[in-house]
Motif scaffolding. Structure first.
Motif, PDB file in Angstrom:
ATOM      1  N   THR A   9       5.856  -4.547   3.951  1.00  0.00           N
ATOM      2  CA  THR A   9       5.914  -6.010   3.862  1.00  0.00           C
ATOM      3  C   THR A   9       6.828  -6.626   4.912  1.00  0.00           C
ATOM      4  O   THR A   9       7.891  -6.076   5.205  1.00  0.00           O
ATOM      5  CB  THR A   9       6.527  -6.403   2.486  1.00  0.00           C
ATOM      6  OG1 THR A   9       5.812  -5.744   1.476  1.00  0.00           O
ATOM      7  CG2 THR A   9       6.500  -7.895   2.246  1.00  0.00           C
ATOM      8  N   LYS A  13       3.187  -8.088  10.363  1.00  0.00           N
ATOM      9  CA  LYS A  13       1.810  -7.617  10.580  1.00  0.00           C
ATOM     10  C   LYS A  13       0.795  -8.755  10.763  1.00  0.00           C
ATOM     11  O   LYS A  13       0.034  -8.740  11.713  1.00  0.00           O
ATOM     12  CB  LYS A  13       1.341  -6.738   9.407  1.00  0.00           C
ATOM     13  CG  LYS A  13       2.111  -5.449   9.241  1.00  0.00           C
ATOM     14  CD  LYS A  13       1.453  -4.552   8.219  1.00  0.00           C
ATOM     15  CE  LYS A  13       1.272  -5.156   6.853  1.00  0.00           C
ATOM     16  NZ  LYS A  13       2.514  -5.440   6.105  1.00  0.00           N
ATOM     17  N   THR A  31      -5.779  -7.541   5.143  1.00  0.00           N
ATOM     18  CA  THR A  31      -6.371  -6.899   3.957  1.00  0.00           C
ATOM     19  C   THR A  31      -5.453  -7.025   2.738  1.00  0.00           C
ATOM     20  O   THR A  31      -5.910  -6.907   1.612  1.00  0.00           O
ATOM     21  CB  THR A  31      -6.722  -5.424   4.215  1.00  0.00           C
ATOM     22  OG1 THR A  31      -5.511  -4.698   4.503  1.00  0.00           O
ATOM     23  CG2 THR A  31      -7.700  -5.284   5.354  1.00  0.00           C
ATOM     24  N   ALA A  33      -4.274  -9.744   1.751  1.00  0.00           N
ATOM     25  CA  ALA A  33      -4.757 -10.956   1.081  1.00  0.00           C
ATOM     26  C   ALA A  33      -5.902 -10.615   0.129  1.00  0.00           C
ATOM     27  O   ALA A  33      -6.066 -11.254  -0.910  1.00  0.00           O
ATOM     28  CB  ALA A  33      -5.207 -11.988   2.114  1.00  0.00           C
ATOM     29  N   TYR A  35      -6.221  -7.739  -1.577  1.00  0.00           N
ATOM     30  CA  TYR A  35      -5.588  -7.174  -2.782  1.00  0.00           C
ATOM     31  C   TYR A  35      -4.929  -8.284  -3.600  1.00  0.00           C
ATOM     32  O   TYR A  35      -4.947  -8.271  -4.831  1.00  0.00           O
ATOM     33  CB  TYR A  35      -4.573  -6.082  -2.408  1.00  0.00           C
ATOM     34  CG  TYR A  35      -5.266  -4.806  -1.981  1.00  0.00           C
ATOM     35  CD1 TYR A  35      -5.670  -3.863  -2.926  1.00  0.00           C
ATOM     36  CD2 TYR A  35      -5.577  -4.575  -0.651  1.00  0.00           C
ATOM     37  CE1 TYR A  35      -6.355  -2.715  -2.548  1.00  0.00           C
ATOM     38  CE2 TYR A  35      -6.266  -3.432  -0.254  1.00  0.00           C
ATOM     39  CZ  TYR A  35      -6.652  -2.505  -1.204  1.00  0.00           C
ATOM     40  OH  TYR A  35      -7.344  -1.388  -0.832  1.00  0.00           O
ATOM     41  N   ARG A  36      -4.383  -9.258  -2.910  1.00  0.00           N
ATOM     42  CA  ARG A  36      -3.749 -10.391  -3.606  1.00  0.00           C
ATOM     43  C   ARG A  36      -4.792 -11.209  -4.374  1.00  0.00           C
ATOM     44  O   ARG A  36      -4.530 -11.660  -5.495  1.00  0.00           O
ATOM     45  CB  ARG A  36      -3.013 -11.289  -2.602  1.00  0.00           C
ATOM     46  CG  ARG A  36      -1.737 -10.675  -2.086  1.00  0.00           C
ATOM     47  CD  ARG A  36      -1.139 -11.478  -0.928  1.00  0.00           C
ATOM     48  NE  ARG A  36       0.077 -10.854  -0.457  1.00  0.00           N
ATOM     49  CZ  ARG A  36       1.291 -11.123  -0.956  1.00  0.00           C
ATOM     50  NH1 ARG A  36       1.437 -12.043  -1.890  1.00  0.00           N
ATOM     51  NH2 ARG A  36       2.358 -10.500  -0.490  1.00  0.00           N
ATOM     52  N   ALA A  95      -0.146  -7.533  -6.933  1.00  0.00           N
ATOM     53  CA  ALA A  95      -1.010  -6.943  -5.892  1.00  0.00           C
ATOM     54  C   ALA A  95      -0.580  -5.508  -5.614  1.00  0.00           C
ATOM     55  O   ALA A  95      -1.407  -4.606  -5.448  1.00  0.00           O
ATOM     56  CB  ALA A  95      -0.938  -7.780  -4.614  1.00  0.00           C
ATOM     57  N   ARG A 105      -9.395  -0.054  -4.988  1.00  0.00           N
ATOM     58  CA  ARG A 105      -9.392   0.359  -3.575  1.00  0.00           C
ATOM     59  C   ARG A 105     -10.818   0.639  -3.084  1.00  0.00           C
ATOM     60  O   ARG A 105     -11.192   0.257  -1.987  1.00  0.00           O
ATOM     61  CB  ARG A 105      -8.507   1.602  -3.343  1.00  0.00           C
ATOM     62  CG  ARG A 105      -7.056   1.422  -3.722  1.00  0.00           C
ATOM     63  CD  ARG A 105      -6.153   2.359  -2.957  1.00  0.00           C
ATOM     64  NE  ARG A 105      -5.955   1.906  -1.595  1.00  0.00           N
ATOM     65  CZ  ARG A 105      -5.082   0.970  -1.236  1.00  0.00           C
ATOM     66  NH1 ARG A 105      -4.289   0.405  -2.119  1.00  0.00           N
ATOM     67  NH2 ARG A 105      -4.987   0.610   0.033  1.00  0.00           N
ATOM     68  N   GLY A 125      -2.851  -3.925   7.275  1.00  0.00           N
ATOM     69  CA  GLY A 125      -2.660  -3.590   5.866  1.00  0.00           C
ATOM     70  C   GLY A 125      -1.711  -2.426   5.691  1.00  0.00           C
ATOM     71  O   GLY A 125      -0.642  -2.385   6.325  1.00  0.00           O
ATOM     72  N   ARG A 126      -2.094  -1.491   4.812  1.00  0.00           N
ATOM     73  CA  ARG A 126      -1.233  -0.336   4.539  1.00  0.00           C
ATOM     74  C   ARG A 126      -1.914   0.987   4.912  1.00  0.00           C
ATOM     75  O   ARG A 126      -1.252   1.952   5.262  1.00  0.00           O
ATOM     76  CB  ARG A 126      -0.862  -0.262   3.051  1.00  0.00           C
ATOM     77  CG  ARG A 126      -0.172  -1.481   2.492  1.00  0.00           C
ATOM     78  CD  ARG A 126       1.243  -1.581   3.027  1.00  0.00           C
ATOM     79  NE  ARG A 126       2.025  -2.635   2.377  1.00  0.00           N
ATOM     80  CZ  ARG A 126       1.822  -3.927   2.521  1.00  0.00           C
ATOM     81  NH1 ARG A 126       0.880  -4.375   3.301  1.00  0.00           N
ATOM     82  NH2 ARG A 126       2.597  -4.812   1.898  1.00  0.00           N
ATOM     83  N   MET A 128      -4.970   1.142   6.845  1.00  0.00           N
ATOM     84  CA  MET A 128      -6.049   0.876   7.797  1.00  0.00           C
ATOM     85  C   MET A 128      -6.264   2.059   8.759  1.00  0.00           C
ATOM     86  O   MET A 128      -7.375   2.514   8.964  1.00  0.00           O
ATOM     87  CB  MET A 128      -5.739  -0.409   8.607  1.00  0.00           C
ATOM     88  CG  MET A 128      -5.720  -1.654   7.775  1.00  0.00           C
ATOM     89  SD  MET A 128      -7.334  -2.006   7.048  1.00  0.00           S
ATOM     90  CE  MET A 128      -7.041  -1.601   5.358  1.00  0.00           C
ATOM     91  N   ASP A 182       4.308   1.070  -3.049  1.00  0.00           N
ATOM     92  CA  ASP A 182       3.233   1.264  -2.059  1.00  0.00           C
ATOM     93  C   ASP A 182       3.354   2.625  -1.359  1.00  0.00           C
ATOM     94  O   ASP A 182       2.351   3.230  -1.000  1.00  0.00           O
ATOM     95  CB  ASP A 182       3.259   0.148  -0.999  1.00  0.00           C
ATOM     96  CG  ASP A 182       2.951  -1.233  -1.583  1.00  0.00           C
ATOM     97  OD1 ASP A 182       2.415  -1.295  -2.705  1.00  0.00           O
ATOM     98  OD2 ASP A 182       3.256  -2.242  -0.916  1.00  0.00           O
ATOM     99  N   ARG A 185       2.505   5.751  -4.195  1.00  0.00           N
ATOM    100  CA  ARG A 185       1.307   5.814  -5.049  1.00  0.00           C
ATOM    101  C   ARG A 185       0.460   7.024  -4.648  1.00  0.00           C
ATOM    102  O   ARG A 185       0.521   7.514  -3.505  1.00  0.00           O
ATOM    103  CB  ARG A 185       0.512   4.512  -4.966  1.00  0.00           C
ATOM    104  CG  ARG A 185      -0.113   4.280  -3.635  1.00  0.00           C
ATOM    105  CD  ARG A 185      -0.939   2.986  -3.605  1.00  0.00           C
ATOM    106  NE  ARG A 185      -1.370   2.732  -2.249  1.00  0.00           N
ATOM    107  CZ  ARG A 185      -1.300   1.573  -1.636  1.00  0.00           C
ATOM    108  NH1 ARG A 185      -0.813   0.518  -2.249  1.00  0.00           N
ATOM    109  NH2 ARG A 185      -1.724   1.446  -0.402  1.00  0.00           N
TER     110      ARG A 185
HETATM  111  O1   DC Z   1       0.421  -7.154   3.018  1.00  0.00           O
HETATM  112  P1   DC Z   1       0.670  -7.806   1.659  1.00  0.00           P
HETATM  113  O2   DC Z   1       2.118  -7.879   1.275  1.00  0.00           O
HETATM  114  O3   DC Z   1      -0.001  -9.124   1.537  1.00  0.00           O
HETATM  115  O4   DC Z   1      -0.044  -6.815   0.609  1.00  0.00           O
HETATM  116  C1   DC Z   1       0.018  -7.035  -0.783  1.00  0.00           C
HETATM  117  C2   DC Z   1      -0.087  -5.700  -1.520  1.00  0.00           C
HETATM  118  O5   DC Z   1      -1.385  -5.148  -1.321  1.00  0.00           O
HETATM  119  C3   DC Z   1       0.894  -4.637  -1.065  1.00  0.00           C
HETATM  120  O6   DC Z   1       1.951  -4.507  -1.988  1.00  0.00           O
HETATM  121  C4   DC Z   1       0.107  -3.358  -1.022  1.00  0.00           C
HETATM  122  C5   DC Z   1      -1.328  -3.754  -1.133  1.00  0.00           C
HETATM  123  N1   DC Z   1      -2.132  -3.393   0.038  1.00  0.00           N
HETATM  124  C6   DC Z   1      -2.698  -2.141   0.030  1.00  0.00           C
HETATM  125  O7   DC Z   1      -2.470  -1.355  -0.889  1.00  0.00           O
HETATM  126  N2   DC Z   1      -3.522  -1.789   1.039  1.00  0.00           N
HETATM  127  C7   DC Z   1      -3.781  -2.625   2.053  1.00  0.00           C
HETATM  128  N3   DC Z   1      -4.601  -2.245   3.030  1.00  0.00           N
HETATM  129  C8   DC Z   1      -3.150  -3.893   2.092  1.00  0.00           C
HETATM  130  C9   DC Z   1      -2.318  -4.241   1.069  1.00  0.00           C
END
Ligand code: DC
Length: 228
Positions: A9, A13, A31, A33, A35-36, A95, A105, A125-126, A128, A182, A185
């Motif tokens: 976070t 990004k 991405t 957004a 999940y949000r 999220a 997912r 994202g996380r 990608m 994050d 997991r």
């Molecule tokens: O980037 P962000 O803070 O808006 O993401 C919100 C949540 O979504 C973050 O805690 C983890 C999840 N996320 C994810 O698991 N995979 C992604 N590609 C993007 C976000």
């Protein structure tokens, strides 16, 4: 061609993905957004993450869109504009929680891969670079110090919600808790892809980060050429 930007976070990004995409004529996708939006709708419809059948039905019917209206990016669930609603601390927390679910997912990864078909795009994202686009032409992993990230997050909250007050230490604590969730997991945890370029954005301006990414893009292209 696909460029991926991953990282925890508030490492910049989204801002950077947007800047990079506009500087090279790509589209960009945030991405997180997505999940949000799922999290917000699950909260409102009170869908329990643990109830597989209810969750499957919810996900089957869930539709979100991203539109650019008068140059502004808008996030919609059905017809409703949820651009601001998805940025609250409650939704941030939720999220991170719902993103642990394999069903959630699966739905969003399929959507992300569909959006990537036949276009030049930057996806941030996380997971990608690690899971969604393992063959991306360029992978970037952004980092920044905890304090700098918490300051950026605080600023974002203050700008989006000027009527509310926020406390730096609380914002930082909640941000670190989400990062931990994050990172640890079981599926698609936040981790740097082995072939990603890492950039620490703590002391860099937006232009400097963009410049470094463009240098990495050239390097990655040279590597691809040499490997042929
Ligand atoms: O980037 P962000 O803070 O808006 O993401 C919100 C949540 O979504 C973050 O805690 C983890 C999840 N996320 C994810 O698991 N995979 C992604 N590609 C993007 C976000």
């Amino acid at each position: 061609m696909i460029i991926t930007i991953d990282g925890p976070t508030a490492t910049g990004k989204s801002t950077i993905a947007k800047k990079l995409a506009s500087s090279i004529g790509y589209i960009f996708y945030d991405t997180g957004a997505m999940y949000r939006m799922v999290a917000l709708e699950m909260m409102r419809k009170k869908v329990p993450l643990e109830d597989e059948e209810l969750l499957k039905t919810f996900l089957r019917d869930f539709e979100c869109t991203i539109k650019v209206i008068r140059g502004e990016r808008k996030y919609l669930i059905g017809e409703e504009d949820v651009t601001n609603l998805i940025r609250t601390e409650d939704v941030s927390k939720e999220a991170s929680r719902v993103s642990k679910s394999p069903l959630v997912r699966e739905k969003l990864v399929a959507l992300q891969r569909k959006l990537a078909q036949g276009v030049n795009a930057v996806f941030e994202g996380r997971d990608m670079g690690t899971v969604v686009f393992p063959d991306a032409a360029l992978k970037i992993f952004l980092t920044a110090s905890d304090d700098i990230r918490a300051k950026r997050r605080l600023l974002e909250l203050q700008e989006r919600f000027p009527d509310q007050t926020f406390d730096f230490e609380t914002v930082k604590k909640e941000m670190l808790a989400r990062d931990e969730q994050d990172r640890t997991r079981a599926i698609s945890p936040l981790v740097k892809a082995a072939d990603a370029f890492e950039i620490d954005t703590s002391d860099l301006s937006l232009d400097e980060v963009n410049f470094r990414i463009l240098e990495c893009k050239d390097l990655a292209a040279q590597k691809r050429k040499a490997a042929k």
